[in-house]
Design a protein around this motif. Structure first.
Motif, PDB file in Angstrom:
ATOM      1  N   ASP B  73       0.859  -1.185   0.000  1.00  0.00           N
ATOM      2  CA  ASP B  73       0.000   0.000   0.000  1.00  0.00           C
ATOM      3  C   ASP B  73       0.887   1.223   0.000  1.00  0.00           C
ATOM      4  OD1 ASP B  73      -1.946   1.961   0.454  1.00  0.00           O
ATOM      5  OD2 ASP B  73      -1.956   1.606   2.617  1.00  0.00           O
ATOM      6  N   THR B  74       1.403   1.580  -1.170  1.00  0.00           N
ATOM      7  CA  THR B  74       2.391   2.652  -1.224  1.00  0.00           C
ATOM      8  C   THR B  74       1.779   4.005  -0.899  1.00  0.00           C
ATOM      9  OG1 THR B  74       2.031   2.596  -3.602  1.00  0.00           O
ATOM     10  CG2 THR B  74       4.044   1.612  -2.779  1.00  0.00           C
ATOM     11  N   TYR B  75       0.453   4.073  -0.935  1.00  0.00           N
ATOM     12  CA  TYR B  75      -0.209   5.318  -0.608  1.00  0.00           C
ATOM     13  C   TYR B  75      -0.321   5.499   0.902  1.00  0.00           C
ATOM     14  CZ  TYR B  75      -3.033   9.278  -1.895  1.00  0.00           C
ATOM     15  OH  TYR B  75      -3.490  10.548  -2.085  1.00  0.00           O
ATOM     16  N   GLY B  76      -0.245   4.386   1.652  1.00  0.00           N
ATOM     17  CA  GLY B  76      -0.204   4.469   3.107  1.00  0.00           C
ATOM     18  C   GLY B  76      -1.542   4.643   3.790  1.00  0.00           C
ATOM     19  N   ARG B  77      -2.567   4.778   2.975  1.00  0.00           N
ATOM     20  CA  ARG B  77      -3.933   4.978   3.433  1.00  0.00           C
ATOM     21  C   ARG B  77      -4.322   3.986   4.548  1.00  0.00           C
ATOM     22  NH1 ARG B  77      -7.569   5.364   4.796  1.00  0.00           N
ATOM     23  NH2 ARG B  77      -9.724   5.226   4.143  1.00  0.00           N
ATOM     24  N   THR B  79      -2.061   1.330   5.589  1.00  0.00           N
ATOM     25  CA  THR B  79      -0.894   0.807   6.291  1.00  0.00           C
ATOM     26  C   THR B  79      -0.478   1.663   7.481  1.00  0.00           C
ATOM     27  OG1 THR B  79      -0.067  -0.328   4.347  1.00  0.00           O
ATOM     28  CG2 THR B  79       1.564   0.291   6.002  1.00  0.00           C
ATOM     29  N   LEU B  80      -0.580   2.989   7.350  1.00  0.00           N
ATOM     30  CA  LEU B  80      -0.082   3.828   8.441  1.00  0.00           C
ATOM     31  C   LEU B  80      -0.867   3.663   9.736  1.00  0.00           C
ATOM     32  CD1 LEU B  80       1.112   6.815   6.343  1.00  0.00           C
ATOM     33  CD2 LEU B  80       2.522   5.251   7.694  1.00  0.00           C
ATOM     34  N   PRO B  81      -2.212   3.612   9.693  1.00  0.00           N
ATOM     35  CA  PRO B  81      -2.908   3.324  10.961  1.00  0.00           C
ATOM     36  C   PRO B  81      -2.556   1.945  11.516  1.00  0.00           C
ATOM     37  CG  PRO B  81      -4.487   3.899   9.209  1.00  0.00           C
ATOM     38  CD  PRO B  81      -3.131   3.971   8.602  1.00  0.00           C
ATOM     39  N   VAL B  82      -2.405   0.953  10.634  1.00  0.00           N
ATOM     40  CA  VAL B  82      -2.019  -0.390  11.098  1.00  0.00           C
ATOM     41  C   VAL B  82      -0.650  -0.321  11.776  1.00  0.00           C
ATOM     42  CG1 VAL B  82      -1.358  -2.712  10.333  1.00  0.00           C
ATOM     43  CG2 VAL B  82      -3.399  -1.629   9.371  1.00  0.00           C
ATOM     44  N   MET B  83       0.287   0.383  11.142  1.00  0.00           N
ATOM     45  CA  MET B  83       1.633   0.508  11.704  1.00  0.00           C
ATOM     46  C   MET B  83       1.602   1.217  13.061  1.00  0.00           C
ATOM     47  SD  MET B  83       5.020   2.123   9.946  1.00  0.00           S
ATOM     48  CE  MET B  83       6.601   2.160  10.769  1.00  0.00           C
ATOM     49  N   ALA B  84       0.785   2.264  13.169  1.00  0.00           N
ATOM     50  CA  ALA B  84       0.697   2.994  14.434  1.00  0.00           C
ATOM     51  C   ALA B  84       0.213   2.054  15.541  1.00  0.00           C
ATOM     52  CB  ALA B  84      -0.246   4.183  14.290  1.00  0.00           C
ATOM     53  N   GLY B  85      -0.762   1.204  15.216  1.00  0.00           N
ATOM     54  CA  GLY B  85      -1.276   0.257  16.206  1.00  0.00           C
ATOM     55  C   GLY B  85      -0.229  -0.767  16.613  1.00  0.00           C
ATOM     56  N   ASN B 273     -13.800   6.427   7.609  1.00  0.00           N
ATOM     57  CA  ASN B 273     -13.394   7.488   8.532  1.00  0.00           C
ATOM     58  C   ASN B 273     -12.008   8.008   8.153  1.00  0.00           C
ATOM     59  OD1 ASN B 273     -13.628   9.307  10.635  1.00  0.00           O
ATOM     60  ND2 ASN B 273     -12.763   7.906  12.154  1.00  0.00           N
ATOM     61  N   TRP B 274     -11.878   8.366   6.892  1.00  0.00           N
ATOM     62  CA  TRP B 274     -10.642   8.978   6.424  1.00  0.00           C
ATOM     63  C   TRP B 274     -10.755  10.465   6.747  1.00  0.00           C
ATOM     64  CZ3 TRP B 274      -8.526   8.789   0.716  1.00  0.00           C
ATOM     65  CH2 TRP B 274      -7.161   9.125   0.742  1.00  0.00           C
ATOM     66  N   GLU B 275     -10.143  10.794   7.869  1.00  0.00           N
ATOM     67  CA  GLU B 275     -10.236  12.131   8.465  1.00  0.00           C
ATOM     68  C   GLU B 275     -10.237  13.267   7.436  1.00  0.00           C
ATOM     69  OE1 GLU B 275     -10.472  11.947  11.782  1.00  0.00           O
ATOM     70  OE2 GLU B 275     -10.571  14.099  12.224  1.00  0.00           O
ATOM     71  N   ILE B 276      -9.268  13.250   6.535  1.00  0.00           N
ATOM     72  CA  ILE B 276      -9.092  14.365   5.608  1.00  0.00           C
ATOM     73  C   ILE B 276     -10.330  14.581   4.735  1.00  0.00           C
ATOM     74  CG2 ILE B 276      -7.920  12.821   3.957  1.00  0.00           C
ATOM     75  CD1 ILE B 276      -7.145  16.497   4.390  1.00  0.00           C
TER      76      ILE B 276
END
Lengths: 335, 335
Positions: B73-77, B79-85, B273-276
């Motif tokens: 998921d190169t866009y990180g949409r 992956t980043l929340p998963v990584m934060a968790g 729930n994509w904040e932006i």
């Protein structure tokens, strides 16, 4: 779970019929031997699926073919394009990039930096969410080279940033060239160095009396600023250069709701080229792209040079932005 | 560039006045010695800034306190929340997460997986951009445990996904409970398993004749679908459940442009729930949150258990979504 057997250099040596020392030298392209022997060892290693143990290699002081990327941009907005660029620059060298996220907690940051050092990364690239703030960890005394990309580095470090002034100048010149004369700049908080730099460049081109409105980095601020600028009895701006794409989207929406046509009556240019915002705006936004992927590529090239102990001139390098022309500024596509 | 001197265990042993073997055992909490000796060694190590070499530690078969996260998921949409968790779950254990991005190129993927194995990660978490596709690399025979989170894993793997059906049911029930009766579902391409699952749950609650419109994952499709639904002479829907937030934003904007009031006349609920997107919509979107951060936390907990060789039941675990109530569905905030 089945454990894959680990092939060791002893196995390669045995199968190739050479000593361990010769096998090691063959694989490292060092030592003296016939080309045929070297080739046989390498072929054997490949056939057995031998993976030279990066840890053992690193313990002997050789490169580990990994670069650490450290960021506090947990949203990924700026970091992911930078990471994509680094990966592109390094993949042909067989180097992998490992991203590690730190929040603004120095203790936590140190844990992750230590983890990277423990893995013997060949270098660390630091990146963040703004160019005028440094990460909460001190990277100036590490035993590996460090490159700063889109975050503030210490003096005498190798630091890469986008040339926001040049980007803002180009956007403003574009508006003037297309015949616009009453330019306004709607942007973020003046506490950001990038806001100050972009505004200065805007006024340098548009004139010192061209209005600059500071607010938040949001669509809501775009709406509010339009209400301010179009609230009186005019004359109204015929072009708006915005500090980011979210503000620009708010401006475009607010103008539509006032029945002001973009780009026929008013040209709008954003900043960031954040696809999800810029492309979905109606009409799609012309915007300044900070070229973060290219910035990442350059950071990758530099960290590799440093890892190879090649000389790299320290200092701040500004990389050019590029104007991405869609439809909100009127007219023809790209220059 | 000044190189920080590396403190070795020999230094710790010398300063603490013990043998290297004793120092090592003291730091590893193994062996027999007085509590006072163990304490003195640890204090000495801390005072000297000794960092136990993770590589040497890993070479002896112990844990390396690093988990690799692999994504396409190169866009990180997602992956980043998963990584934060994951990071949240592991930080107290002193474990760092290293993210490595792979494109859809299997050869490239293998290079990066090998790099992770070379660094002796304690485990790998695979994640991606959709739950019905697997990464382009085979992770089923690795010498370390693997957990799949928000990407398809092989049978008998430990796999975590969000419970899209439950999320869609909850959203639809909310619309019915608030008195809406003419529900429509505007969603993405039917080639996505999540689209099919959400639509089925929607119709299970709203009725088999409630319309489902498939299109692209875009704001433009939201506009177009509204034009279709509101194009005839009615009766028109009084509630729209959307397959993602971008579609929902397009629907809300299109309704405003038709002078249909959201939420007074029509309730709208999004997904992601994509904040932006969700927070910038006017009015802000009520939307289903897939709880990706919690999914990451659970993945972190599981990989740690596996790394410690604790038994973990294989299979697919569905984690509940949660409805985030803002203003687009009408009325009161959270349940």
């Amino acid at each position: 779970m089945i454990k894959a057997e680990r092939i060791r250099i002893y196995d390669v040596a045995r199968v190739a019929g050479v000593s361990v020392a010769t096998a090691s030298k063959a694989l490292n392209d060092t030592g003296r031997m016939t080309e045929e022997t070297r080739r046989r060892v390498k072929d054997t290693a490949a056939a057995l699926g031998f993976r030279p143990n990066a840890m053992a290699r690193a313990l002997t002081g050789q490169r580990s073919f990994t670069v650490g990327l450290l960021t506090n941009d947990t949203y990924g907005r700026f970091t992911l394009p930078v990471m994509a660029g680094i990966s592109e620059a390094l993949v042909d060298e067989g180097v992998s990039v490992f991203l590690c996220g730190i929040e603004d907690d120095p203790a936590l940051g140190k844990v992750h930096v230590d983890a990277m050092l423990d893995k013997q990364v060949d270098g660390i690239i630091a990146t963040g969410k703004r160019v005028d703030r440094s990460l909460p960890v001190d990277l100036s005394q590490l035993p590996v080279p460090v490159v700063y990309a889109f975050t503030q580095g210490p003096k005498d470090a190798v630091t890469l940033v986008s040339d926001d002034g040049q980007g803002a100048r180009e956007a403003t010149e574009r508006l003037l060239k297309s015949g616009r004369r009453r330019l306004a700049h709607i942007t973020g908080p003046a506490s950001f160095a990038s806001v100050v730099e972009r505004a200065a460049a805007f006024q340098e081109v548009a004139g010192a009396d061209a209005p600059v409105l500071n607010g938040t980095w949001s669509e809501a601020w775009g709406h509010e600023a339009v209400a301010q600028l179009w609230g009186g009895k005019g004359p109204y701006p015929d072009a708006v250069f915005c500090g980011n794409d979210q503000i620009a989207r708010g401006v475009v929406d607010a103008l539509r709701e006032r029945d002001v046509s973009v780009p026929r009556e008013v040209s709008v240019i954003g900043f960031d080229n954040w696809e999800i915002v810029a492309a979905a705006t109606r009409p799609p936004l012309t915007t300044v792209d900070m070229n973060l992927k290219e910035l990442g590529r350059e950071a990758g090239r530099l960290i590799l040079e440093l890892a190879k102990r090649e000389p790299v001139e320290p200092g701040i390098r500004k990389l050019p932005c590029k104007l991405v022309v869609r439809q909100s500024c009127g007219g023809e596509s790209a220059e």
